[in-house]
Design a protein around this motif. Structure first.
Motif, short mmCIF file in Angstrom:
data_model
loop_
_atom_site.label_atom_id
_atom_site.label_comp_id
_atom_site.label_asym_id
_atom_site.label_seq_id
_atom_site.Cartn_x
_atom_site.Cartn_y
_atom_site.Cartn_z
N GLU A 7 0.82 -1.22 0.00
CA GLU A 7 0.00 0.00 0.00
C GLU A 7 0.85 1.26 0.00
O GLU A 7 0.55 2.22 -0.73
N LYS A 8 1.90 1.28 0.79
CA LYS A 8 2.72 2.49 0.90
C LYS A 8 3.68 2.67 -0.27
O LYS A 8 4.00 3.79 -0.65
N VAL A 9 4.16 1.55 -0.82
CA VAL A 9 5.13 1.62 -1.93
C VAL A 9 4.62 0.69 -3.04
O VAL A 9 5.09 -0.45 -3.17
N PRO A 10 3.66 1.13 -3.84
CA PRO A 10 3.08 0.25 -4.86
C PRO A 10 4.06 -0.05 -5.99
O PRO A 10 5.08 0.62 -6.16
N ASN A 11 3.72 -1.09 -6.76
CA ASN A 11 4.47 -1.50 -7.96
C ASN A 11 5.87 -1.99 -7.67
O ASN A 11 6.77 -1.90 -8.51
N ILE A 64 5.97 6.03 9.62
CA ILE A 64 6.73 5.71 8.41
C ILE A 64 5.81 5.58 7.20
O ILE A 64 4.65 5.18 7.32
N SER A 65 6.37 5.88 6.02
CA SER A 65 5.61 5.75 4.78
C SER A 65 6.51 5.42 3.59
O SER A 65 6.02 5.32 2.47
N THR A 66 7.81 5.27 3.81
CA THR A 66 8.74 4.96 2.73
C THR A 66 9.28 3.55 2.89
O THR A 66 9.18 2.95 3.97
N TYR A 67 9.87 3.03 1.83
CA TYR A 67 10.42 1.67 1.88
C TYR A 67 11.58 1.59 2.87
O TYR A 67 11.71 0.62 3.61
N GLY A 68 12.40 2.63 2.91
CA GLY A 68 13.50 2.65 3.87
C GLY A 68 12.98 2.65 5.30
O GLY A 68 13.53 1.95 6.17
N GLY A 69 11.92 3.40 5.55
CA GLY A 69 11.32 3.41 6.87
C GLY A 69 10.75 2.06 7.26
O GLY A 69 10.86 1.64 8.42
N TRP A 91 -3.43 3.06 9.21
CA TRP A 91 -2.37 2.24 9.79
C TRP A 91 -1.90 2.78 11.14
O TRP A 91 -1.39 2.03 11.97
N ARG A 92 -2.11 4.07 11.40
CA ARG A 92 -1.73 4.61 12.71
C ARG A 92 -2.61 4.02 13.82
O ARG A 92 -2.14 3.80 14.94
N ALA A 93 -3.86 3.78 13.50
CA ALA A 93 -4.75 3.15 14.48
C ALA A 93 -4.28 1.74 14.79
O ALA A 93 -4.30 1.31 15.96
N VAL A 94 -3.85 1.02 13.77
CA VAL A 94 -3.36 -0.35 13.97
C VAL A 94 -2.08 -0.33 14.81
O VAL A 94 -1.93 -1.11 15.76
#
Length: 403
Positions: A241-245, A300-305, A370-373
């Motif tokens: 979801e955060k980093v599609p494709n 976080i929202s990036t692949y590195g994160g 996702w913050r709720a989770v």
């Protein structure tokens, strides 16, 4: 410390480390890969809560059945139960080859895997205390690290196999690998305790239920699992979801990294626990596991994160499994270790049953918030750490003491 490397001690348990315990828990550790495949290929449109419930079912059965298997094994010996668990596990993998409907997988991946795990896990985590008196936490950490290493390797291989040959053939290949590894492991395993020292079965240990310290530990094990499996099961979904494709390999990589970090954490935290004390180490590891979810996963929202989170969460999250027997041995001794470890695992059952499904339900109900989770999973683990404070201070009031 040199005696840790003697062949006559390690050979008795090391081959059941990576083959058997790995196979027993790899299903849960690589479930993110299976769940993502089910969601996108076999059962599209299935609710997240249903898929996470399927992934959790084997753990629920393991915790319920583990107390019975552990007590019986303490009395009758370990090897018959290890053999039965290995046979049921292999049978479940073969049966999964022919599964085409969701309820089929609930029987094989859920029920059969759970029974096999119940027969094996309490025994494997109890064995190090028979062989190593001083370094119980460290050796148990190495044993349980096999689960994480197996999960990491399996996630990579599994993802590639599913893409190349499909799910049924992937199960068949793993069934063949399991047959060889479990067979060799069974021939090498050895129980150090002689038969005449096995104690009578005590099904209801009233002395434990009257002890507030026991309930402090039980409360810790009750809450910790509610926040444990959510990230493990959902990290692949989060990544997509955060980093599609992303290529399939990169989607699976956070699961692999999480498992490898978990193996390192269980080993190193176990080593530290033999110096700082298993109760101190368990409390600290659970607290940090919860805080990593609240303070890192939330933002976080990036692949590195995602990779940073996988490393940090993996390092601390699974230590409650590896430190359980060391905590029990420190507080209550080793006479009924497998049975008491199984009893404490029983308190994991609600978390295994409802923890990950609740995370999936929260995700769906909040529109993929996702913050709720992360807040839910992290908070319950912080509560688990706080539950352990009473046991720690009751048995060892000195704040800075190793216990």
């Amino acid at each position: 410390m040199l005696h840790l490397f003697r062949c006559d001690t390690w050979v008795a348990i090391i081959l059941f480390d990576f083959p058997s315990l790995t196979r027993t828990l790899t299903c849960a550790k690589s479930w993110a890969v299976t769940e993502e495949y089910f969601r996108t290929h076999m059962f599209p449109g299935t609710a997240d809560s249903v898929l996470t419930a399927l992934g959790s079912l084997s753990s629920v059965i393991m915790t319920i059945g583990g107390i019975i298997a552990g007590k019986l094994a303490d009395r009758q010996g370990y090897k018959p139960y290890l053999a039965a668990g290995a046979i049921i596990w292999i049978a479940s993998m073969i049966a999964s080859v022919f599964c085409t409907k969701m309820w089929h997988f609930f029987i094989t991946i859920g029920v059969m895997h759970g029974i096999a795990s119940a027969l094996v896990f309490p025994i494997i985590v109890a064995l190090p205390a028979q062989w190593f008196k001083r370094y119980v936490a460290f050796t148990t950490g190495i044993i349980v690290a096999g689960c994480s290493i197996g999960g990491a390797i399996a996630s990579l291989i599994y993802r590639g196999l599913i893409s190349a040959v499909g799910l049924p053939k992937s199960f068949a290949i793993f069934a063949a690998i399991d047959t060889v590894s479990l067979g060799v492991a069974y021939l090498m395993i050895k129980e150090r305790r002689p038969p005449h020292k096995r104690q009578e079965i005590v099904w209801f240990d009233v002395e434990f239920f009257k002890d507030p310290v026991f309930w402090s530990i039980a409360g810790c094990f009750l809450f910790v699992v509610f926040g444990y499996l959510g990230p493990v099961f959902l990290i692949s979904t989060f990544t997509v979801e955060k980093v599609p494709n992303l290529p399939n390999l990169l989607v699976a990589l956070p699961v692999v990294v999480l498992n490898l970090s978990s193996a390192l954490g269980r080993t190193l935290v176990g080593f530290v626990a033999d110096m700082l004390g298993p109760v101190n180490s368990l409390m600290l590891a659970i607290l940090l596991s919860g805080l990593v979810q609240i303070l890192v996963w939330t933002f976080i929202s990036t692949y590195g994160g995602i990779m940073v989170f996988a490393i940090l969460y993996g390092f601390f999250s699974g230590c409650f499994l590896s430190l359980c027997s060391a905590v029990v041995a420190r507080i209550y001794g080793t006479d009924r270790l497998a049975g008491l470890s199984g009893l404490l695992m029983l308190f994991n059952t609600p978390g295994y049953a409802a923890g990950a499904p609740l995370a999936g339900a929260i995700l769906g109900a909040t529109g993929n918030n996702w913050r709720a989770v992360a807040g839910y999973c992290g908070s319950v683990q912080v509560i688990a750490a706080l539950c352990l404070v009473y046991a720690r201070l009751k048995r060892e009031p000195k704040f800075m003491a190793a216990y």
